[in-house]
Scaffold this motif. Structure first.
Motif, PDB file in Angstrom:
ATOM      1  N   GLU A   9       0.853  -1.192   0.000  1.00 45.08           N
ATOM      2  CA  GLU A   9       0.000   0.000   0.000  1.00 45.08           C
ATOM      3  C   GLU A   9       0.889   1.243   0.000  1.00 45.08           C
ATOM      4  O   GLU A   9       1.718   1.428   0.890  1.00 45.08           O
ATOM      5  CB  GLU A   9      -0.912   0.005   1.224  1.00 45.08           C
ATOM      6  CG  GLU A   9      -1.910  -1.150   1.233  1.00 45.08           C
ATOM      7  CD  GLU A   9      -2.766  -1.149   2.491  1.00 45.08           C
ATOM      8  OE1 GLU A   9      -2.480  -0.331   3.404  1.00 45.08           O
ATOM      9  OE2 GLU A   9      -3.703  -1.960   2.558  1.00 45.08           O
ATOM     10  N   TYR A  10       0.711   2.085  -1.030  1.00 41.48           N
ATOM     11  CA  TYR A  10       1.545   3.277  -1.183  1.00 41.48           C
ATOM     12  C   TYR A  10       0.725   4.533  -0.914  1.00 41.48           C
ATOM     13  O   TYR A  10      -0.513   4.512  -0.884  1.00 41.48           O
ATOM     14  CB  TYR A  10       2.117   3.339  -2.601  1.00 41.48           C
ATOM     15  CG  TYR A  10       3.122   2.248  -2.901  1.00 41.48           C
ATOM     16  CD1 TYR A  10       4.444   2.371  -2.510  1.00 41.48           C
ATOM     17  CD2 TYR A  10       2.730   1.076  -3.561  1.00 41.48           C
ATOM     18  CE1 TYR A  10       5.369   1.373  -2.785  1.00 41.48           C
ATOM     19  CE2 TYR A  10       3.637   0.075  -3.844  1.00 41.48           C
ATOM     20  CZ  TYR A  10       4.957   0.220  -3.443  1.00 41.48           C
ATOM     21  OH  TYR A  10       5.866  -0.763  -3.703  1.00 41.48           O
ATOM     22  N   GLY A  11       1.428   5.654  -0.744  1.00 41.08           N
ATOM     23  CA  GLY A  11       0.758   6.928  -0.536  1.00 41.08           C
ATOM     24  C   GLY A  11       1.552   8.082  -1.105  1.00 41.08           C
ATOM     25  O   GLY A  11       2.786   8.001  -1.275  1.00 41.08           O
ATOM     26  N   TYR A  71       2.772  11.853  -0.399  1.00 42.46           N
ATOM     27  CA  TYR A  71       3.000  12.658   0.808  1.00 42.46           C
ATOM     28  C   TYR A  71       3.554  14.027   0.428  1.00 42.46           C
ATOM     29  O   TYR A  71       4.447  14.140  -0.425  1.00 42.46           O
ATOM     30  CB  TYR A  71       3.976  11.931   1.745  1.00 42.46           C
ATOM     31  CG  TYR A  71       3.372  10.669   2.328  1.00 42.46           C
ATOM     32  CD1 TYR A  71       2.779  10.680   3.580  1.00 42.46           C
ATOM     33  CD2 TYR A  71       3.368   9.479   1.599  1.00 42.46           C
ATOM     34  CE1 TYR A  71       2.215   9.531   4.101  1.00 42.46           C
ATOM     35  CE2 TYR A  71       2.802   8.327   2.116  1.00 42.46           C
ATOM     36  CZ  TYR A  71       2.216   8.366   3.376  1.00 42.46           C
ATOM     37  OH  TYR A  71       1.642   7.226   3.882  1.00 42.46           O
ATOM     38  N   ASN A 109       3.227   3.216   2.627  1.00 42.48           N
ATOM     39  CA  ASN A 109       2.608   3.879   3.782  1.00 42.48           C
ATOM     40  C   ASN A 109       3.296   3.535   5.103  1.00 42.48           C
ATOM     41  O   ASN A 109       3.434   4.373   5.986  1.00 42.48           O
ATOM     42  CB  ASN A 109       1.124   3.523   3.855  1.00 42.48           C
ATOM     43  CG  ASN A 109       0.315   4.216   2.765  1.00 42.48           C
ATOM     44  OD1 ASN A 109       0.709   5.287   2.282  1.00 42.48           O
ATOM     45  ND2 ASN A 109      -0.795   3.622   2.371  1.00 42.48           N
ATOM     46  N   THR A 110       3.713   2.287   5.229  1.00 44.34           N
ATOM     47  CA  THR A 110       4.315   1.854   6.497  1.00 44.34           C
ATOM     48  C   THR A 110       5.701   2.450   6.721  1.00 44.34           C
ATOM     49  O   THR A 110       6.215   2.418   7.841  1.00 44.34           O
ATOM     50  CB  THR A 110       4.418   0.322   6.548  1.00 44.34           C
ATOM     51  OG1 THR A 110       5.174  -0.117   5.408  1.00 44.34           O
ATOM     52  CG2 THR A 110       3.041  -0.322   6.537  1.00 44.34           C
ATOM     53  N   LYS A 136      -0.342  13.344   4.386  1.00 43.20           N
ATOM     54  CA  LYS A 136      -0.614  12.302   3.411  1.00 43.20           C
ATOM     55  C   LYS A 136      -1.730  12.816   2.505  1.00 43.20           C
ATOM     56  O   LYS A 136      -2.848  13.066   2.950  1.00 43.20           O
ATOM     57  CB  LYS A 136      -1.040  11.005   4.112  1.00 43.20           C
ATOM     58  CG  LYS A 136      -1.354   9.884   3.133  1.00 43.20           C
ATOM     59  CD  LYS A 136      -1.771   8.611   3.873  1.00 43.20           C
ATOM     60  CE  LYS A 136      -2.095   7.519   2.886  1.00 43.20           C
ATOM     61  NZ  LYS A 136      -2.547   6.282   3.562  1.00 43.20           N
ATOM     62  N   ARG A 147      -2.941  11.283  -0.413  1.00 42.44           N
ATOM     63  CA  ARG A 147      -3.879  10.201  -0.765  1.00 42.44           C
ATOM     64  C   ARG A 147      -3.140   8.880  -0.849  1.00 42.44           C
ATOM     65  O   ARG A 147      -1.898   8.830  -0.871  1.00 42.44           O
ATOM     66  CB  ARG A 147      -4.551  10.493  -2.103  1.00 42.44           C
ATOM     67  CG  ARG A 147      -3.622  10.429  -3.325  1.00 42.44           C
ATOM     68  CD  ARG A 147      -4.389  10.676  -4.608  1.00 42.44           C
ATOM     69  NE  ARG A 147      -3.543  10.675  -5.790  1.00 42.44           N
ATOM     70  CZ  ARG A 147      -3.260   9.591  -6.526  1.00 42.44           C
ATOM     71  NH1 ARG A 147      -3.745   8.411  -6.150  1.00 42.44           N
ATOM     72  NH2 ARG A 147      -2.490   9.686  -7.588  1.00 42.44           N
ATOM     73  N   ASP A 148      -3.914   7.789  -0.873  1.00 34.51           N
ATOM     74  CA  ASP A 148      -3.358   6.465  -1.135  1.00 34.51           C
ATOM     75  C   ASP A 148      -3.129   6.289  -2.627  1.00 34.51           C
ATOM     76  O   ASP A 148      -3.847   6.889  -3.455  1.00 34.51           O
ATOM     77  CB  ASP A 148      -4.306   5.378  -0.638  1.00 34.51           C
ATOM     78  CG  ASP A 148      -4.319   5.268   0.876  1.00 34.51           C
ATOM     79  OD1 ASP A 148      -3.238   5.419   1.478  1.00 34.51           O
ATOM     80  OD2 ASP A 148      -5.405   5.039   1.446  1.00 34.51           O
ATOM     81  N   ALA A 170      -2.645   3.189  -5.469  1.00 35.45           N
ATOM     82  CA  ALA A 170      -2.663   1.762  -5.786  1.00 35.45           C
ATOM     83  C   ALA A 170      -1.447   1.425  -6.644  1.00 35.45           C
ATOM     84  O   ALA A 170      -1.055   2.237  -7.508  1.00 35.45           O
ATOM     85  CB  ALA A 170      -3.941   1.400  -6.533  1.00 35.45           C
TER      86      ALA A 170
END
Length: 967
Positions: A258-260, A262, A283-284, A300, A302-303, A305
């Motif tokens: 899972e990416y975001g 920033y 994200n982690t 952040k 947004r996420d 995909a």
């Protein structure tokens, strides 16, 4: 004793032997070695065993470059246990020791000698250099052979196998040619582990991992074709190898991560990021990465995909730099990769396919091999065509860090291509020879394809090397311990193609030719000519591999049928593991004392050889024989000091075999091996060796008692078991049980189990029980008494069983014991087999009865020990206890034996009456109580029993038995 009382000491039949209590092994063992050599005992064993089923333990070759360490001793002693025990179990057990003679360690030593003299290896004619390497190996072979023989290792020491023998070099070349002819060999350009210090490719087996301090950098890549909010964003990679950034060709992401997106909102005063900039992270890992870049506030947005990265192209951080002449102005695609995780870093992997195995595989999967780079040379230096960095090294000739990393980082800072940097201590590959760090480097190398069909028609166990190896592991090989199967299976299941080539001088060359102007992918790139191969092999048989380097060698081998101008001669040498992996061919297959089918019953080495000799032998044989070269594999652990620490000269905790043999003797070292669980790591040190020596002394005393008790024994004394008392028949039963366990133990290579069974039998059941009881009979009975004849017969049987059972372990001591009874120029325990044991010696009902007898005896002896401690009696013969036994069957059994003799008392009373409160009891033996009573009568001055009839016979102060014996 009163003056008028006769002294009966001279009438006793006391043990008589010259067998010394003190072994003196350090001094005496060399005498037995010389004796065995004079007897040519190994050949005598071969003659004796002619026609038997062979047992072949194939020796993994130690390296010929130093004195033996304790690991060598452990390995060779285990092998000797197996060879000797298999021979004594009825096999024809052959052992051909061997040595690995080629390769980098020896070459490195010669280079060191050159450097000390101010000479350059490259200026020395290659054949002269190779001859010096050969001479160096020969010297150490002689040293190690002497040291191995000192440990009592049997084998063909006068005719070992050497990988540098001419025939061996011929066969190694011949085995390589099979890879050439069956299409398994290919030249490829891929990243391999490379030693800048030794300037050669390394196999996984030649690499060890140590802690290393590396640079870490976080590098942003801008998108070139992204739209929307990603147009100005940058994707960040993290790497511990900054020097590989100039060779970056892609950025990899993981489909399951899972990416975001920033945004930087605020930073510390000194930061390589600015408010408003957009970055993409997993994200982690985002918070940690931004913190490293001194971002104090972020949002952040947004996420993201992973599918959004498909088809996106990045720009290299050095794209457009002045002075680079467009060197990095190429597309850097985003690619998905299964190897990408969000455990550390940023969730994106900088991908340089020329400097990483997983990176390379990503490019192979996409058929992008034309995008490989050739930016780094053999000394880990950037090549001349690389802007800004030409000549800078990753590691220098001494393995120290060069300027490549710091200069690349500085250039990234200058180009705005870095947001954070740091240092990390992590496990890093080093050459196990120079101990220097290695790099992954793309070079043209020769490979054995392990997933390509081998065109040899030997497809019983699979068409490819990998298939054949995995099938062999599961179907053809017995693993000891079984965990070895899992280890090798997983290694071969996941391994890449085998790198066969090395850029060195001492070894067997890759005996092949390549067509001038052809590409590695062309069908005619490699010359495949049986006639040329035959000429090469004939020359190697007569002259050794030096023939490859002689003037005119190419023309000589190509002959009249091939135009020498059309082909280039390959001068890389074979991976030394190919040498040792080929030993099955020139040892098992080719020697008269090898194996009829070219397959060994057993390979035995340390656990590190799952990635070494077991591994290379498996791959090599599956490429040439179509299956594993062994039916069994046994692995042992490593040697540690007494505290469980790895041995190190710098720590001063090493134990050398030479020191042990000088202080204690080789048999003590052999006994240490037998007492240890070799499937795990083994500890050794001064205190442990003292304990081993104590065990040895107890065993030696057992054998000394047997020898003394058997003085003058003749066949006329021998009794049939049917004529023997129950006690002797019980000993025979125990021997039958032990014989079964010893045979199973030796067959299963369970030497610790064998020794523990025998040691407990000798010290507990013999010395503390049977011998203790039968001393009276041996010393005092008439020579023709049934009891004495039975005891001596059993002791003769014990002698033959114990000496043969223990001979594989205590090689020197059992020879000494044997020669004490059976001297002679041709006499040796090692020419004996373990005697067959009659089935009718087993007697379970008798064993059950005597188990109860011993239980009650234990209560009696414990009760008497209380009286002895309290000074009520001085010896057990002063007692005549009353024994209360509640169990009727047990009581009945006790009444059928001379229980007073079993308890070594002058008398004993057995009763079913309930034991009084004051009776002695043991908590674990319910229903038995002992009431102490002193023996009634006078002491016999011959046997020391206290009996009522003493003094009533013709011989003064004797009992009836002694009076009759005196006649």
């Amino acid at each position: 004793m009163c003056a008028e009382t006769p002294d009966y000491k001279d009438t006793l039949f006391l043990p008589k032997t010259d067998f010394p209590m003190r072994a003196g092994l350090p001094k005496r063992e060399p005498e037995w070695l010389a004796r065995w050599e004079k007897m040519d005992i190994y050949q005598q064993l071969r003659n004796k065993a002619e026609g038997r089923e062979p047992f072949i333990l194939h020796d993994g070759p130690p390296y010929a470059n130093g004195h033996l360490h304790i690991g060598h001793a452990l390995n060779k002693i285990l092998k000797d246990f197996i060879v000797r025990s298999q021979q004594m179990l009825g096999r024809e057990a052959r052992y051909i020791p061997g040595w690995d003679c080629h390769g980098l360690p020896i070459e490195w030593k010669i280079e060191e000698q050159y450097r000390q003299k101010g000479k350059n290896k490259d200026e020395v004619p290659v054949i002269d250099f190779r001859q010096e390497c050969r001479k160096f190996a020969e010297g150490w072979i002689d040293v190690q052979r002497k040291e191995f023989k000192r440990l009592g290792i049997t084998g063909t020491w006068d005719d070992p196998y050497l990988t540098m023998n001419f025939h061996a070099e011929r066969v190694i070349a011949e085995e390589f040619q099979k890879f050439l002819m069956t299409g398994t060999l290919y030249q490829g350009s891929k990243p391999v582990m490379w030693s800048p210090v030794e300037k050669t490719a390394l196999a996984e087996a030649e690499v060890e991992y140590h802690d290393h301090q590396s640079h870490t950098i976080w590098v942003p890549f801008r998108f070139q074709n992204a739209g929307g909010d990603l147009e100005t964003a940058r994707v960040v990679i993290w790497t511990t190898t900054p020097w590989t950034i100039p060779s970056n060709k892609a950025v990899a992401y993981g489909n399951g991560i899972e990416y975001g997106l920033y945004r930087v909102d605020a930073t510390q005063e000194e930061s390589w990021t600015n408010p408003g900039e957009l970055y993409v992270f997993a994200n982690t890992l985002a918070a940690d990465a931004l913190e490293k870049s001194r971002v104090t506030e972020f949002t952040k947005v947004r996420d993201i995909a992973p599918s959004e990265f498909e088809g996106l192209i990045c720009a290299h951080p050095f794209n457009g730099l002045d002075g680079a002449d467009g060197f990095w102005d190429y597309d850097v695609p985003m690619v998905d990769g299964d190897h990408v995780t969000d455990d550390a870093g940023t969730g994106f992997v900088h991908t340089a396919p020329s400097h990483g195995q997983e990176d390379y595989e990503v490019f192979v999967a996409r058929n992008w091999m034309d995008r490989m780079t050739y930016n780094v040379g053999e000394e880990s230096e950037f090549l001349d065509h690389v802007p800004f960095f030409a000549g800078l090294q990753v590691f220098d000739r001494k393995g120290k860090e060069g300027k490549a990393n710091t200069t690349v980082i500085a250039k990234l800072v200058e180009a705005g291509g870095i947001i954070a940097r740091g240092r990390v201590k992590h496990s890093y590959p080093h050459s196990w020879r120079s101990k220097a760090p290695v790099i992954y480097r793309n070079t043209p190398q020769w490979f054995a394809a392990i997933d390509r069909a081998v065109g040899d028609g030997q497809d019983t166990y699979g068409k490819t090397i990998r298939e054949r190896a995995l099938t062999s592991i599961d179907q053809l090989v017995k693993w000891t311990p079984q965990t070895g199967r899992n280890r090798l299976f997983s290694m071969i299941e996941a391994r890449p193609d085998w790198v066969l080539s090395r850029q060195r001088a001492w070894g067997v060359p890759l005996t092949c030719f390549i067509k001038v102007g052809a590409k590695p992918t062309d069908e005619d790139f490699l010359l495949r000519s049986p006639e040329v191969n035959a000429r090469i092999n004939e020359a190697f048989e007569a002259e050794g591999a030096d023939a490859w380097y002689k003037e005119g060698a190419k023309e000589r081998f190509l002959g009249d049928t091939v135009n020498p101008d059309d082909y280039e001669q390959v001068f890389d040498i074979l991976d030394v593991w190919f040498d040792s992996g080929s030993t099955h061919a020139f040892v098992l297959r080719d020697r008269a004392d090898g194996s009829a089918d070219g397959i060994a019953d057993l390979y035995l080495e340390g656990t590190d050889q799952h990635r070494g000799w077991f591994h290379s032998s498996m791959l090599q044989a599956c490429g040439t024989k179509g299956r594993a070269p062994y039916r069994g594999v046994l692995t042992h652990g490593f040697t540690l000091d007494e505290k469980g620490n790895k041995m190190s000269k710098s720590l001063g905790n090493t134990v050398s075999p030479e020191d042990v043999t000088k202080q204690y003797g080789a048999d003590i070292l052999r006994l240490w091996v037998a007492q240890s669980d070799y499937t795990a790591d083994l500890r050794i040190g001064p205190e442990i060796l003292k304990g081993v020596a104590d065990s040895y002394r107890r065993l030696r005393n057992t054998m000394r008692f047997l020898l003394g008790s058997l003085d003058g024994f003749t066949e006329a004394e021998r009794l049939d078991p049917s004529e023997m008392p129950e006690l002797e028949r019980w000993v025979l039963h125990r021997l039958a049980e032990l014989d079964h366990k010893v045979r199973i133990g030796y067959t299963a290579y369970d030497f610790q189990g064998v020794f523990q069974q025998l040691f407990n039998f000798c010290t507990v059941e013999l010395s503390s029980f049977y011998f203790d009881i039968r001393k009276d009979v041996l010393y005092c009975d008439a020579t023709d008494s049934t009891r004495r004849r039975a005891a001596r017969t059993v002791m003769d049987i014990l002698f033959h069983r114990l000496t043969t059972w223990l001979a594989p372990i205590l090689t020197f001591t059992m020879e000494e014991v044997w020669l004490e009874r059976f001297p002679g120029d041709d006499s040796s325990i090692h020419l004996q087999d373990i005697p067959a044991t009659p089935a009718d010696w087993l007697n379970e009902p008798l064993a059950a009865k005597w188990s109860n007898v011993r239980k009650v005896r234990r209560v009696v002896t414990a009760a008497l020990e209380v009286q002895r401690t309290e000074k009520v009696i001085g010896a057990s013969l002063e007692a005549a206890p009353v024994v209360h036994v509640e169990d009727a069957d047990m009581l009945a059994a006790l009444k059928t034996v001379a229980f007073e003799d079993i308890c070594i008392t002058s008398g004993i009373s057995l009763t079913a009456d309930p034991a009084p409160a004051e009776a002695f009891r043991l908590p674990d033996q319910a229903g038995v109580g002992v009431v102490f009573e002193k023996a009634d009568g006078e002491k016999c001055q011959r046997c020391w029993k206290i009996l009522p009839d003493v003094g009533t016979h013709s011989h003064a102060a004797t009992c009836k038995r002694c009076d009759e014996t005196l006649g």
